[in-house]
Design a protein around this motif. Structure first.
Motif, PDB file in Angstrom:
ATOM      1  N   ILE A 163       0.852  -1.204   0.000  1.00 54.79           N
ATOM      2  CA  ILE A 163       0.000   0.000   0.000  1.00 54.79           C
ATOM      3  C   ILE A 163       0.887   1.254   0.000  1.00 54.79           C
ATOM      4  O   ILE A 163       0.688   2.182  -0.790  1.00 54.79           O
ATOM      5  CB  ILE A 163      -0.925   0.001   1.228  1.00 54.79           C
ATOM      6  CG1 ILE A 163      -1.853  -1.204   1.207  1.00 54.79           C
ATOM      7  CG2 ILE A 163      -1.747   1.291   1.301  1.00 54.79           C
ATOM      8  CD1 ILE A 163      -2.493  -1.511   2.558  1.00 54.79           C
ATOM      9  N   ASN A 164       1.901   1.234   0.859  1.00 52.61           N
ATOM     10  CA  ASN A 164       2.814   2.381   0.952  1.00 52.61           C
ATOM     11  C   ASN A 164       3.497   2.644  -0.392  1.00 52.61           C
ATOM     12  O   ASN A 164       3.585   3.788  -0.854  1.00 52.61           O
ATOM     13  CB  ASN A 164       3.861   2.092   2.038  1.00 52.61           C
ATOM     14  CG  ASN A 164       4.697   3.320   2.371  1.00 52.61           C
ATOM     15  OD1 ASN A 164       4.180   4.433   2.457  1.00 52.61           O
ATOM     16  ND2 ASN A 164       6.005   3.113   2.530  1.00 52.61           N
ATOM     17  N   ASP A 165       3.941   1.583  -1.041  1.00 53.22           N
ATOM     18  CA  ASP A 165       4.615   1.748  -2.346  1.00 53.22           C
ATOM     19  C   ASP A 165       3.653   2.275  -3.405  1.00 53.22           C
ATOM     20  O   ASP A 165       4.027   3.099  -4.254  1.00 53.22           O
ATOM     21  CB  ASP A 165       5.227   0.415  -2.803  1.00 53.22           C
ATOM     22  CG  ASP A 165       6.412   0.009  -1.926  1.00 53.22           C
ATOM     23  OD1 ASP A 165       6.806  -1.179  -1.951  1.00 53.22           O
ATOM     24  OD2 ASP A 165       6.917   0.887  -1.177  1.00 53.22           O
ATOM     25  N   ALA A 166       2.405   1.796  -3.354  1.00 52.76           N
ATOM     26  CA  ALA A 166       1.418   2.270  -4.341  1.00 52.76           C
ATOM     27  C   ALA A 166       1.189   3.775  -4.158  1.00 52.76           C
ATOM     28  O   ALA A 166       1.164   4.545  -5.131  1.00 52.76           O
ATOM     29  CB  ALA A 166       0.107   1.508  -4.185  1.00 52.76           C
ATOM     30  N   VAL A 167       1.064   4.196  -2.908  1.00 56.29           N
ATOM     31  CA  VAL A 167       0.868   5.636  -2.630  1.00 56.29           C
ATOM     32  C   VAL A 167       2.123   6.416  -3.023  1.00 56.29           C
ATOM     33  O   VAL A 167       2.057   7.456  -3.672  1.00 56.29           O
ATOM     34  CB  VAL A 167       0.503   5.854  -1.142  1.00 56.29           C
ATOM     35  CG1 VAL A 167       0.491   7.341  -0.799  1.00 56.29           C
ATOM     36  CG2 VAL A 167      -0.861   5.230  -0.830  1.00 56.29           C
ATOM     37  N   ASN A 168       3.300   5.883  -2.700  1.00 60.60           N
ATOM     38  CA  ASN A 168       4.553   6.582  -3.038  1.00 60.60           C
ATOM     39  C   ASN A 168       4.775   6.692  -4.547  1.00 60.60           C
ATOM     40  O   ASN A 168       5.535   7.533  -5.007  1.00 60.60           O
ATOM     41  CB  ASN A 168       5.761   5.867  -2.411  1.00 60.60           C
ATOM     42  CG  ASN A 168       5.840   6.120  -0.908  1.00 60.60           C
ATOM     43  OD1 ASN A 168       5.207   7.063  -0.406  1.00 60.60           O
ATOM     44  ND2 ASN A 168       6.566   5.277  -0.187  1.00 60.60           N
ATOM     45  N   SER A 169       4.064   5.834  -5.302  1.00 58.79           N
ATOM     46  CA  SER A 169       4.219   5.925  -6.777  1.00 58.79           C
ATOM     47  C   SER A 169       3.456   7.133  -7.321  1.00 58.79           C
ATOM     48  O   SER A 169       3.493   7.407  -8.514  1.00 58.79           O
ATOM     49  CB  SER A 169       3.672   4.634  -7.425  1.00 58.79           C
ATOM     50  OG  SER A 169       2.245   4.650  -7.363  1.00 58.79           O
ATOM     51  N   GLY A 170       2.721   7.796  -6.414  1.00 56.10           N
ATOM     52  CA  GLY A 170       1.991   8.991  -6.856  1.00 56.10           C
ATOM     53  C   GLY A 170       0.550   8.695  -7.231  1.00 56.10           C
ATOM     54  O   GLY A 170      -0.189   9.565  -7.686  1.00 56.10           O
ATOM     55  N   ALA A 171       0.125   7.434  -6.991  1.00 62.82           N
ATOM     56  CA  ALA A 171      -1.270   7.082  -7.339  1.00 62.82           C
ATOM     57  C   ALA A 171      -2.237   7.954  -6.548  1.00 62.82           C
ATOM     58  O   ALA A 171      -1.937   8.357  -5.417  1.00 62.82           O
ATOM     59  CB  ALA A 171      -1.523   5.602  -7.003  1.00 62.82           C
ATOM     60  N   LYS A 172      -3.386   8.238  -7.167  1.00 61.49           N
ATOM     61  CA  LYS A 172      -4.392   9.039  -6.458  1.00 61.49           C
ATOM     62  C   LYS A 172      -5.145   8.151  -5.467  1.00 61.49           C
ATOM     63  O   LYS A 172      -6.283   7.761  -5.695  1.00 61.49           O
ATOM     64  CB  LYS A 172      -5.359   9.674  -7.469  1.00 61.49           C
ATOM     65  CG  LYS A 172      -4.768  10.867  -8.233  1.00 61.49           C
ATOM     66  CD  LYS A 172      -5.857  11.574  -9.022  1.00 61.49           C
ATOM     67  CE  LYS A 172      -5.424  12.920  -9.614  1.00 61.49           C
ATOM     68  NZ  LYS A 172      -3.991  13.036  -9.965  1.00 61.49           N
ATOM     69  N   TYR A 262      -0.923   8.294   2.911  1.00 60.86           N
ATOM     70  CA  TYR A 262      -0.886   7.001   3.604  1.00 60.86           C
ATOM     71  C   TYR A 262      -0.479   7.201   5.050  1.00 60.86           C
ATOM     72  O   TYR A 262       0.460   7.958   5.338  1.00 60.86           O
ATOM     73  CB  TYR A 262       0.095   6.034   2.946  1.00 60.86           C
ATOM     74  CG  TYR A 262       0.149   4.679   3.646  1.00 60.86           C
ATOM     75  CD1 TYR A 262       1.334   4.160   4.140  1.00 60.86           C
ATOM     76  CD2 TYR A 262      -1.022   3.930   3.835  1.00 60.86           C
ATOM     77  CE1 TYR A 262       1.374   2.937   4.799  1.00 60.86           C
ATOM     78  CE2 TYR A 262      -0.990   2.711   4.487  1.00 60.86           C
ATOM     79  CZ  TYR A 262       0.202   2.215   4.963  1.00 60.86           C
ATOM     80  OH  TYR A 262       0.234   1.000   5.622  1.00 60.86           O
ATOM     81  N   ASP A 263      -1.164   6.533   5.954  1.00 65.16           N
ATOM     82  CA  ASP A 263      -0.738   6.543   7.359  1.00 65.16           C
ATOM     83  C   ASP A 263      -1.212   5.266   8.050  1.00 65.16           C
ATOM     84  O   ASP A 263      -2.081   4.547   7.526  1.00 65.16           O
ATOM     85  CB  ASP A 263      -1.264   7.779   8.087  1.00 65.16           C
ATOM     86  CG  ASP A 263      -0.322   8.199   9.229  1.00 65.16           C
ATOM     87  OD1 ASP A 263       0.593   7.415   9.547  1.00 65.16           O
ATOM     88  OD2 ASP A 263      -0.516   9.287   9.788  1.00 65.16           O
ATOM     89  N   VAL A 264      -0.618   5.019   9.211  1.00 68.40           N
ATOM     90  CA  VAL A 264      -0.861   3.783   9.967  1.00 68.40           C
ATOM     91  C   VAL A 264      -1.316   4.159  11.373  1.00 68.40           C
ATOM     92  O   VAL A 264      -0.783   5.110  11.950  1.00 68.40           O
ATOM     93  CB  VAL A 264       0.480   2.990  10.076  1.00 68.40           C
ATOM     94  CG1 VAL A 264       0.304   1.774  10.935  1.00 68.40           C
ATOM     95  CG2 VAL A 264       0.993   2.616   8.691  1.00 68.40           C
ATOM     96  N   PHE A 265      -2.286   3.416  11.913  1.00 64.45           N
ATOM     97  CA  PHE A 265      -2.769   3.713  13.270  1.00 64.45           C
ATOM     98  C   PHE A 265      -2.919   2.428  14.089  1.00 64.45           C
ATOM     99  O   PHE A 265      -3.454   1.424  13.580  1.00 64.45           O
ATOM    100  CB  PHE A 265      -4.145   4.398  13.206  1.00 64.45           C
ATOM    101  CG  PHE A 265      -4.122   5.773  12.606  1.00 64.45           C
ATOM    102  CD1 PHE A 265      -4.263   5.946  11.221  1.00 64.45           C
ATOM    103  CD2 PHE A 265      -3.954   6.897  13.405  1.00 64.45           C
ATOM    104  CE1 PHE A 265      -4.248   7.215  10.658  1.00 64.45           C
ATOM    105  CE2 PHE A 265      -3.931   8.173  12.837  1.00 64.45           C
ATOM    106  CZ  PHE A 265      -4.078   8.328  11.468  1.00 64.45           C
ATOM    107  N   ASN A 266      -2.482   2.490  15.335  1.00 61.68           N
ATOM    108  CA  ASN A 266      -2.788   1.413  16.289  1.00 61.68           C
ATOM    109  C   ASN A 266      -4.245   1.544  16.719  1.00 61.68           C
ATOM    110  O   ASN A 266      -4.715   2.665  16.991  1.00 61.68           O
ATOM    111  CB  ASN A 266      -1.924   1.540  17.550  1.00 61.68           C
ATOM    112  CG  ASN A 266      -0.489   1.117  17.323  1.00 61.68           C
ATOM    113  OD1 ASN A 266      -0.195   0.401  16.364  1.00 61.68           O
ATOM    114  ND2 ASN A 266       0.409   1.582  18.182  1.00 61.68           N
TER     115      ASN A 266
END
Ligand code: WQD
Length: 341
Positions: A163-172, A262-266
């Motif tokens: 998911i992080n890589d997909a977001v970092n690729s600039g995907a909307k 993208y972000d992560v939450f406990n």
């Protein structure tokens, strides 16, 4: 116009409770489920609780043609919540390739479809398992993710990276991964709850089945750990509190201006309870005496984990409302209802 959210695995334990809370919050949830690990009757129960007729598409979200068909049929979709995955730790050790195939393919299919149809919001069902046995507790989202003990845990870790890589690729894409601690309990109506297949692996469903006389005796897997009472410590969160965190995540994503995030939450209570404390709390909440024995440690168990949930409290404007006893009371009411159905 209600925001339409496709919930993959929406007939599952956490998925079904999340569908109810999405409906309650004014979203329009759509269930996608192949019923490989859920009972079809759950959908009827959800409709009884919500007084609605939630859209259901039966099929496998690894199937690109099926999933695109769902999106075409539903029209404007605002987001996905992706629960559909295999999740039994022990089974994943025996069938690692099935777990990698299913858990990776389903995520890839959902993300690619979202990009193709310009669907912006995505919430992913991750797990505190990614922390392994952390050196410092409570774990925060900055606590290093460790090498996983099981293929199941590894699928969660790698899915987060995908998911992080997909977001970092600039995907909307605007995405959140929620790292669950230990979900327990059931909806107050006792119409939906945990339906473990076969002998429950998890503590609380085993406790309720033992109290209901379905299981002969609870075994506590080890009391010689380095904890106050010698038994393992976990962060047990009510499944409805957990479900509400998904609603809050979508609202948070909807409020963010950027179209790439993208972000992560406990998502836990922030408190740890030992196995013996859970047993005592169950006896108090249910009025049922539990017979248990102390057995050997279970391979792969970590000693203790519980979460620091300040980030979700602050940014998602979310916090738990239910206590451990509330969760165990609701689990017991659900179990008793199963006995009557
Ligand atoms: C909790 C504690 C056991 C059963 C697992 C997955 C995790 C997540 C939640 C999916 C441990 C003890 C248990 C029993 C016992 N699943 N126990 N007797 O292992 O913390 O987490 O389920 O996301 O990924 O790893 O939960 O409920 O199995 O165990 O003493 O009959 O209860 O040893 O200490 P766990 P659990």
């Amino acid at each position: 116009m209600k925001k339409k959210i496709i919930v993959t695995g929406g007939a599952g334990y956490i998925g079904s409770h999340t569908v109810v809370e999405l409906f309650n919050a004014g979203f329009e949830p759509v269930i996608v489920d192949n019923f490989s690990n859920a009972d079809k009757s759950v959908v009827a129960r959800i409709n009884e609780i919500t007084g609605s007729n939630i859209e259901l598409h039966e099929g496998d979200c690894c199937d690109e043609v099926f999933l695109k068909g769902v999106i075409e049929a539903e029209g404007a979709v605002d987001g996905f919540i992706h629960f559909a995955a295999y999740k039994a730790v022990g089974e994943s050790v025996k069938k690692p390739l099935d777990y990698y195939r299913n858990n990776f393919d389903s995520l890839l299919t959902v993300l690619k479809a979202m990009m193709e149809y310009s669907i912006p919001h995505f919430v992913f069902s991750s797990s505190c398992t990614v922390y392994g046995q952390a050196a410092v507790l409570p774990v925060t989202e900055e606590t290093p993710v460790q090498k996983q003990e099981s293929p199941y845990g590894n699928t969660k870790k790698v899915c987060e990276e995908m998911i992080n890589d997909a977001v970092n690729s600039g995907a909307k894409l605007k995405c959140i991964s929620l790292r669950y601690f230990n979900p327990i309990g059931a909806h107050a109506s006792a119409k939906i709850g945990e339906l473990p297949l076969g002998v429950p692996q998890n503590l609380v469903p085993f406790i309720t089945q033992a109290a209901a006389g379905i299981r002969r005796q609870l075994t506590v897997f080890g009391n010689d750990y380095d904890t106050p009472d010698g038994t393992c410590i976990r962060d047990y969160i009510h499944v409805v509190d957990l479900a509400k965190a998904h609603v809050k995540s979508l609202e948070y994503l909807g409020s963010r201006k950027a179209d790439n995030f993208y972000d992560v939450f406990n998502v836990g209570t922030g408190k740890g309870n030992s196995v013996l404390e859970v047993i005592k709390a169950f006896e108090k909440a249910s009025g049922q005496k539990l017979i248990y024995r102390i057995g050997p440690r279970r391979t792969g168990d970590i000693v203790q984990i519980y979460g620091n949930v300040n980030k979700a409290n602050k940014l998602l404007d979310w916090k738990t409302e239910m206590t451990l006893e509330d969760s165990l009371r609701d689990a017991w009411e659900w179990q008793k209802g199963l006995g009557r159905s």
